[in-house]
Design an enzyme around this catalytic site. Structure first.
Site, PDB file in Angstrom:
ATOM      1  N   SER A  40     -45.865  -9.900 -21.788  1.00  0.00           N
ATOM      2  CA  SER A  40     -46.856  -9.150 -21.480  1.00  0.00           C
ATOM      3  C   SER A  40     -48.188  -9.927 -21.723  1.00  0.00           C
ATOM      4  O   SER A  40     -48.381 -10.481 -23.076  1.00  0.00           O
ATOM      5  CB  SER A  40     -47.073  -7.774 -22.461  1.00  0.00           C
ATOM      6  OG  SER A  40     -48.333  -7.557 -22.491  1.00  0.00           O
ATOM      7  N   HIS A  81     -45.424  -9.420 -16.897  1.00  0.00           N
ATOM      8  CA  HIS A  81     -45.697  -8.043 -17.083  1.00  0.00           C
ATOM      9  C   HIS A  81     -47.216  -8.093 -17.424  1.00  0.00           C
ATOM     10  O   HIS A  81     -47.889  -8.665 -18.137  1.00  0.00           O
ATOM     11  CB  HIS A  81     -44.999  -7.423 -18.460  1.00  0.00           C
ATOM     12  CG  HIS A  81     -45.323  -6.019 -18.800  1.00  0.00           C
ATOM     13  ND1 HIS A  81     -44.504  -4.943 -18.140  1.00  0.00           N
ATOM     14  CD2 HIS A  81     -46.242  -5.383 -19.444  1.00  0.00           C
ATOM     15  CE1 HIS A  81     -45.154  -3.751 -18.591  1.00  0.00           C
ATOM     16  NE2 HIS A  81     -46.107  -4.300 -19.461  1.00  0.00           N
ATOM     17  N   ASP A 102     -50.403  -5.854 -18.110  1.00  0.00           N
ATOM     18  CA  ASP A 102     -50.871  -4.124 -18.551  1.00  0.00           C
ATOM     19  C   ASP A 102     -52.348  -3.921 -18.002  1.00  0.00           C
ATOM     20  O   ASP A 102     -53.218  -4.606 -18.380  1.00  0.00           O
ATOM     21  CB  ASP A 102     -50.869  -4.164 -20.209  1.00  0.00           C
ATOM     22  CG  ASP A 102     -49.561  -4.350 -20.717  1.00  0.00           C
ATOM     23  OD1 ASP A 102     -48.786  -3.338 -20.236  1.00  0.00           O
ATOM     24  OD2 ASP A 102     -49.129  -5.358 -21.335  1.00  0.00           O
ATOM     25  N   MET A 131     -55.197  -1.022 -18.090  1.00  0.00           N
ATOM     26  CA  MET A 131     -55.833   0.000 -18.856  1.00  0.00           C
ATOM     27  C   MET A 131     -57.146   0.616 -18.430  1.00  0.00           C
ATOM     28  O   MET A 131     -58.009  -0.326 -18.140  1.00  0.00           O
ATOM     29  CB  MET A 131     -55.741  -0.394 -20.321  1.00  0.00           C
ATOM     30  CG  MET A 131     -54.337  -0.832 -20.768  1.00  0.00           C
ATOM     31  SD  MET A 131     -54.458  -1.058 -22.632  1.00  0.00           S
ATOM     32  CE  MET A 131     -52.857  -1.854 -22.856  1.00  0.00           C
ATOM     33  N   HIS A 170     -48.087  -2.705 -15.102  1.00  0.00           N
ATOM     34  CA  HIS A 170     -47.754  -1.245 -15.925  1.00  0.00           C
ATOM     35  C   HIS A 170     -49.254  -0.601 -15.828  1.00  0.00           C
ATOM     36  O   HIS A 170     -50.189  -1.169 -16.534  1.00  0.00           O
ATOM     37  CB  HIS A 170     -47.471  -1.829 -17.359  1.00  0.00           C
ATOM     38  CG  HIS A 170     -47.261  -0.610 -18.195  1.00  0.00           C
ATOM     39  ND1 HIS A 170     -47.020  -0.710 -19.380  1.00  0.00           N
ATOM     40  CD2 HIS A 170     -47.221   0.537 -17.944  1.00  0.00           C
ATOM     41  CE1 HIS A 170     -46.925   0.197 -20.129  1.00  0.00           C
ATOM     42  NE2 HIS A 170     -47.121   1.348 -19.156  1.00  0.00           N
ATOM     43  N   MET A 205     -51.441   1.773 -16.733  1.00  0.00           N
ATOM     44  CA  MET A 205     -52.020   2.829 -17.812  1.00  0.00           C
ATOM     45  C   MET A 205     -53.004   3.402 -17.369  1.00  0.00           C
ATOM     46  O   MET A 205     -54.277   3.362 -18.068  1.00  0.00           O
ATOM     47  CB  MET A 205     -52.032   2.219 -19.158  1.00  0.00           C
ATOM     48  CG  MET A 205     -50.537   2.019 -19.716  1.00  0.00           C
ATOM     49  SD  MET A 205     -50.564   0.674 -20.983  1.00  0.00           S
ATOM     50  CE  MET A 205     -50.485  -0.688 -20.114  1.00  0.00           C
ATOM     51  N   MET A 232     -41.662   3.519 -23.081  1.00  0.00           N
ATOM     52  CA  MET A 232     -42.593   3.016 -24.155  1.00  0.00           C
ATOM     53  C   MET A 232     -41.969   3.232 -25.497  1.00  0.00           C
ATOM     54  O   MET A 232     -41.638   4.332 -25.983  1.00  0.00           O
ATOM     55  CB  MET A 232     -43.931   3.937 -24.033  1.00  0.00           C
ATOM     56  CG  MET A 232     -45.010   3.646 -22.977  1.00  0.00           C
ATOM     57  SD  MET A 232     -45.336   1.716 -22.543  1.00  0.00           S
ATOM     58  CE  MET A 232     -46.009   1.620 -24.158  1.00  0.00           C
ATOM     59  N   ASP A 286     -40.803  -1.370 -23.695  1.00  0.00           N
ATOM     60  CA  ASP A 286     -42.122  -1.729 -23.925  1.00  0.00           C
ATOM     61  C   ASP A 286     -42.777  -1.475 -25.317  1.00  0.00           C
ATOM     62  O   ASP A 286     -42.983  -0.200 -25.504  1.00  0.00           O
ATOM     63  CB  ASP A 286     -43.018  -1.494 -22.804  1.00  0.00           C
ATOM     64  CG  ASP A 286     -44.159  -2.221 -22.611  1.00  0.00           C
ATOM     65  OD1 ASP A 286     -44.792  -2.940 -23.643  1.00  0.00           O
ATOM     66  OD2 ASP A 286     -45.136  -1.857 -21.765  1.00  0.00           O
TER      67      ASP A 286
HETATM   68  C1  DX5 Z   1     -48.964  -1.539 -24.535  1.00  0.00           C
HETATM   69  C2  DX5 Z   1     -48.488  -2.367 -23.641  1.00  0.00           C
HETATM   70  C3  DX5 Z   1     -47.692  -3.309 -23.951  1.00  0.00           C
HETATM   71  C4  DX5 Z   1     -47.835  -4.353 -24.844  1.00  0.00           C
HETATM   72  C5  DX5 Z   1     -46.886  -4.649 -25.733  1.00  0.00           C
HETATM   73  O1  DX5 Z   1     -49.616  -0.415 -24.028  1.00  0.00           O
HETATM   74  O2  DX5 Z   1     -47.779  -1.581 -22.691  1.00  0.00           O
HETATM   75  O3  DX5 Z   1     -46.900  -3.927 -22.758  1.00  0.00           O
HETATM   76  O4  DX5 Z   1     -48.491  -5.699 -24.519  1.00  0.00           O
HETATM   77  O5  DX5 Z   1     -47.206  -5.658 -26.849  1.00  0.00           O
HETATM   78  P1  DX5 Z   1     -46.275  -5.969 -28.091  1.00  0.00           P
HETATM   79  O6  DX5 Z   1     -45.142  -6.501 -27.501  1.00  0.00           O
HETATM   80  O7  DX5 Z   1     -47.327  -6.833 -28.917  1.00  0.00           O
HETATM   81  O8  DX5 Z   1     -45.972  -4.516 -28.918  1.00  0.00           O
HETATM   82 ZN    ZN Z   2     -46.894  -2.723 -20.936  1.00  0.00          ZN
END
Ligand code: DX5
Ligand code: ZN
Length: 213
Positions: free
Chosen positions: A7, A30, A32, A34, A63, A65, A134, A172
Protein backbone atom coordinates in the site's frame (compact mmCIF):
# COMPACT_ATOMS: atom_id res chain seq x y z
CA UNK A 1 2.34 -18.14 -2.89
CA UNK A 2 0.37 -15.10 -1.79
CA UNK A 3 -0.13 -12.12 -4.09
CA UNK A 4 1.50 -9.15 -2.37
CA UNK A 5 0.16 -5.63 -2.80
CA UNK A 6 2.19 -2.93 -1.03
CA UNK A 7 0.00 0.00 0.00
CA UNK A 8 1.58 3.25 -1.12
CA UNK A 9 -0.18 4.96 1.80
CA UNK A 10 3.04 4.32 3.75
CA UNK A 11 5.32 5.53 0.94
CA UNK A 12 7.07 8.92 0.79
CA UNK A 13 4.53 10.93 -1.24
CA UNK A 14 7.15 13.47 -2.31
CA UNK A 15 8.80 10.82 -4.53
CA UNK A 16 6.11 8.29 -5.30
CA UNK A 17 7.64 7.09 -8.57
CA UNK A 18 10.89 6.00 -6.86
CA UNK A 19 8.93 4.48 -3.99
CA UNK A 20 6.97 2.33 -6.42
CA UNK A 21 10.23 1.25 -8.07
CA UNK A 22 11.49 0.20 -4.63
CA UNK A 23 8.74 -2.41 -4.30
CA UNK A 24 9.22 -3.92 -7.75
CA UNK A 25 9.44 -7.41 -6.20
CA UNK A 26 5.74 -7.15 -5.40
CA UNK A 27 2.87 -8.42 -7.53
CA UNK A 28 0.40 -5.54 -7.33
CA UNK A 29 0.34 -1.90 -6.23
CA UNK A 30 -2.44 -0.97 -3.76
CA UNK A 31 -3.73 2.62 -3.82
CA UNK A 32 -5.72 3.86 -0.81
CA UNK A 33 -8.18 6.60 -1.71
CA UNK A 34 -9.78 8.46 1.21
CA UNK A 35 -12.27 11.32 1.11
CA UNK A 36 -12.37 12.69 4.67
CA UNK A 37 -16.01 11.60 4.94
CA UNK A 38 -16.24 7.83 4.75
CA UNK A 39 -12.98 7.78 6.71
CA UNK A 40 -11.39 10.61 8.71
CA UNK A 41 -8.34 10.87 6.48
CA UNK A 42 -7.87 12.43 3.01
CA UNK A 43 -5.33 10.96 0.61
CA UNK A 44 -5.14 10.91 -3.16
CA UNK A 45 -7.36 11.00 -6.22
CA UNK A 46 -7.39 10.02 -9.89
CA UNK A 47 -4.75 12.60 -10.85
CA UNK A 48 -2.16 10.85 -8.71
CA UNK A 49 -3.16 7.45 -10.07
CA UNK A 50 -2.66 8.83 -13.58
CA UNK A 51 0.73 10.25 -12.56
CA UNK A 52 2.05 6.98 -11.14
CA UNK A 53 0.61 4.75 -13.88
CA UNK A 54 3.64 5.18 -16.20
CA UNK A 55 5.97 4.17 -13.35
CA UNK A 56 4.76 0.61 -13.19
CA UNK A 57 3.19 -2.04 -15.34
CA UNK A 58 1.99 -3.88 -12.25
CA UNK A 59 -1.66 -4.57 -11.57
CA UNK A 60 -2.94 -1.50 -9.73
CA UNK A 61 -5.86 -1.91 -7.35
CA UNK A 62 -7.62 1.21 -6.10
CA UNK A 63 -9.32 0.87 -2.72
CA UNK A 64 -11.94 3.61 -2.63
CA UNK A 65 -12.73 4.61 0.95
CA UNK A 66 -15.13 7.27 -0.24
CA UNK A 67 -18.85 7.96 0.09
CA UNK A 68 -21.02 7.40 -2.97
CA UNK A 69 -18.12 5.91 -4.94
CA UNK A 70 -20.02 5.63 -8.25
CA UNK A 71 -19.23 9.32 -8.85
CA UNK A 72 -15.52 8.55 -9.32
CA UNK A 73 -15.38 5.04 -10.72
CA UNK A 74 -14.91 6.15 -14.35
CA UNK A 75 -12.23 8.67 -13.35
CA UNK A 76 -10.15 6.00 -11.61
CA UNK A 77 -10.59 3.54 -14.47
CA UNK A 78 -9.55 6.19 -17.01
CA UNK A 79 -6.55 7.06 -14.83
CA UNK A 80 -5.32 3.49 -15.17
CA UNK A 81 -6.75 1.46 -12.28
CA UNK A 82 -6.91 -2.25 -13.12
CA UNK A 83 -9.27 -3.05 -10.26
CA UNK A 84 -11.56 -0.73 -8.34
CA UNK A 85 -12.88 -1.70 -4.95
CA UNK A 86 -15.80 0.08 -3.30
CA UNK A 87 -16.95 -0.25 0.30
CA UNK A 88 -20.28 -2.01 0.81
CA UNK A 89 -21.01 0.55 3.56
CA UNK A 90 -20.43 3.51 1.22
CA UNK A 91 -22.62 2.46 -1.70
CA UNK A 92 -26.40 2.71 -1.61
CA UNK A 93 -26.77 0.45 -4.63
CA UNK A 94 -23.93 -2.02 -4.49
CA UNK A 95 -24.96 -3.94 -7.58
CA UNK A 96 -25.05 -0.69 -9.55
CA UNK A 97 -21.59 0.27 -8.30
CA UNK A 98 -20.21 -3.10 -9.40
CA UNK A 99 -21.77 -2.73 -12.85
CA UNK A 100 -20.37 0.81 -13.11
CA UNK A 101 -16.85 -0.48 -12.43
CA UNK A 102 -17.17 -3.16 -15.07
CA UNK A 103 -18.64 -0.76 -17.59
CA UNK A 104 -15.65 1.49 -17.01
CA UNK A 105 -13.42 -1.42 -18.02
CA UNK A 106 -11.92 -2.35 -14.64
CA UNK A 107 -12.19 -5.42 -12.46
CA UNK A 108 -14.61 -5.07 -9.55
CA UNK A 109 -14.10 -5.50 -5.82
CA UNK A 110 -16.16 -4.90 -2.70
CA UNK A 111 -14.59 -4.08 0.67
CA UNK A 112 -16.07 -4.89 4.08
CA UNK A 113 -15.26 -3.04 7.27
CA UNK A 114 -14.31 -5.22 10.24
CA UNK A 115 -17.84 -5.10 11.71
CA UNK A 116 -19.71 -5.65 8.44
CA UNK A 117 -21.20 -9.13 8.11
CA UNK A 118 -20.41 -11.12 4.98
CA UNK A 119 -24.14 -11.43 4.24
CA UNK A 120 -23.92 -8.10 2.35
CA UNK A 121 -22.21 -10.14 -0.37
CA UNK A 122 -25.38 -12.20 -0.91
CA UNK A 123 -26.58 -11.67 -4.47
CA UNK A 124 -23.39 -9.93 -5.64
CA UNK A 125 -20.56 -12.36 -4.85
CA UNK A 126 -20.76 -14.07 -8.26
CA UNK A 127 -20.15 -10.68 -9.90
CA UNK A 128 -16.97 -9.91 -8.03
CA UNK A 129 -13.33 -10.30 -8.98
CA UNK A 130 -12.25 -9.55 -5.41
CA UNK A 131 -13.56 -9.24 -1.86
CA UNK A 132 -11.46 -6.99 0.37
CA UNK A 133 -11.72 -7.96 4.03
CA UNK A 134 -10.58 -5.08 6.24
CA UNK A 135 -8.61 -6.32 9.23
CA UNK A 136 -8.32 -2.79 10.69
CA UNK A 137 -10.80 0.07 10.66
CA UNK A 138 -10.09 1.91 7.41
CA UNK A 139 -8.46 5.32 7.42
CA UNK A 140 -4.85 4.97 8.51
CA UNK A 141 -1.77 2.86 8.02
CA UNK A 142 0.16 1.27 10.85
CA UNK A 143 -2.77 0.07 12.97
CA UNK A 144 -2.98 -3.23 14.83
CA UNK A 145 -4.77 -6.19 13.35
CA UNK A 146 -8.29 -6.99 14.63
CA UNK A 147 -8.07 -10.78 14.92
CA UNK A 148 -11.81 -11.21 15.40
CA UNK A 149 -12.20 -10.74 11.62
CA UNK A 150 -10.48 -14.04 10.75
CA UNK A 151 -13.58 -16.28 11.12
CA UNK A 152 -15.44 -14.01 8.67
CA UNK A 153 -12.60 -14.35 6.16
CA UNK A 154 -12.71 -18.12 6.54
CA UNK A 155 -16.46 -18.20 5.89
CA UNK A 156 -16.15 -16.03 2.76
CA UNK A 157 -13.33 -18.23 1.42
CA UNK A 158 -15.41 -21.39 2.02
CA UNK A 159 -18.31 -19.85 0.14
CA UNK A 160 -16.14 -18.80 -2.81
CA UNK A 161 -14.63 -22.27 -3.03
CA UNK A 162 -18.00 -24.02 -2.65
CA UNK A 163 -19.41 -21.95 -5.52
CA UNK A 164 -16.32 -22.64 -7.65
CA UNK A 165 -15.67 -18.92 -8.13
CA UNK A 166 -12.30 -17.39 -9.01
CA UNK A 167 -13.01 -14.37 -6.77
CA UNK A 168 -9.92 -13.38 -4.80
CA UNK A 169 -9.92 -12.51 -1.11
CA UNK A 170 -7.72 -9.55 -0.24
CA UNK A 171 -6.80 -8.90 3.38
CA UNK A 172 -5.92 -5.32 4.32
CA UNK A 173 -4.59 -3.92 7.58
CA UNK A 174 -1.99 -4.91 10.15
CA UNK A 175 -0.22 -7.43 7.91
CA UNK A 176 3.48 -7.96 8.66
CA UNK A 177 5.93 -10.71 7.80
CA UNK A 178 5.53 -12.26 11.28
CA UNK A 179 1.73 -12.68 11.10
CA UNK A 180 1.14 -13.03 7.33
CA UNK A 181 0.54 -16.78 7.48
CA UNK A 182 -2.44 -16.19 9.81
CA UNK A 183 -4.09 -14.28 6.95
CA UNK A 184 -3.41 -16.89 4.28
CA UNK A 185 -4.57 -19.65 6.67
CA UNK A 186 -7.83 -17.73 7.05
CA UNK A 187 -8.26 -17.73 3.27
CA UNK A 188 -6.58 -14.60 1.89
CA UNK A 189 -5.13 -14.81 -1.61
CA UNK A 190 -3.88 -11.19 -1.69
CA UNK A 191 -2.01 -9.50 1.16
CA UNK A 192 -1.97 -5.69 1.33
CA UNK A 193 0.85 -4.33 3.45
CA UNK A 194 1.72 -0.68 3.91
CA UNK A 195 3.92 -0.09 6.95
CA UNK A 196 5.00 -3.76 6.90
CA UNK A 197 6.71 -3.20 3.53
CA UNK A 198 7.60 0.50 3.39
CA UNK A 199 8.99 0.65 6.93
CA UNK A 200 10.94 -2.61 6.57
CA UNK A 201 14.75 -2.33 6.58
CA UNK A 202 14.80 -4.43 3.39
CA UNK A 203 11.60 -3.95 1.37
CA UNK A 204 12.38 -6.71 -1.12
CA UNK A 205 13.01 -9.21 1.67
CA UNK A 206 9.75 -8.23 3.35
CA UNK A 207 7.84 -8.70 0.08
CA UNK A 208 9.47 -12.11 -0.52
CA UNK A 209 8.56 -13.21 3.00
CA UNK A 210 4.95 -12.12 2.54
CA UNK A 211 4.77 -13.97 -0.79
CA UNK A 212 5.84 -17.17 1.01
CA UNK A 213 3.11 -16.84 3.66
C1 DX5 B 1 -6.20 1.42 5.67
C2 DX5 B 1 -5.74 1.05 4.29
C3 DX5 B 1 -4.63 0.09 4.23
C4 DX5 B 1 -3.38 0.55 4.91
C5 DX5 B 1 -2.72 -0.63 5.49
O1 DX5 B 1 -7.36 2.15 5.60
O2 DX5 B 1 -6.81 0.49 3.55
O3 DX5 B 1 -4.36 -0.32 2.89
O4 DX5 B 1 -2.48 1.21 4.06
O5 DX5 B 1 -1.64 -0.20 6.24
P1 DX5 B 1 -0.83 -1.18 7.18
O6 DX5 B 1 -0.34 -2.33 6.32
O7 DX5 B 1 0.26 -0.33 7.71
O8 DX5 B 1 -1.80 -1.67 8.24
ZN1 ZN C 1 -6.33 -0.37 1.51
Amino acid sequence: MAIVAPSILSADFSRLGEEIDSVSAADWVHVDVMDGRFVPNITIGPLVVRAIRPHTDKFMDCHLMIEDPDRYVADFANAGADLICVHAEASHHLDRSIQAIKQAGAQAGVALNPHTPESVLDYVLEELDLVLVMTVNPGFGGQSLIERVFPKMERIRKRIDALGLSTLIQADGGIKTHNASDFTSAGAHVLVSGSGVFNAPDRTAAIRALQQA
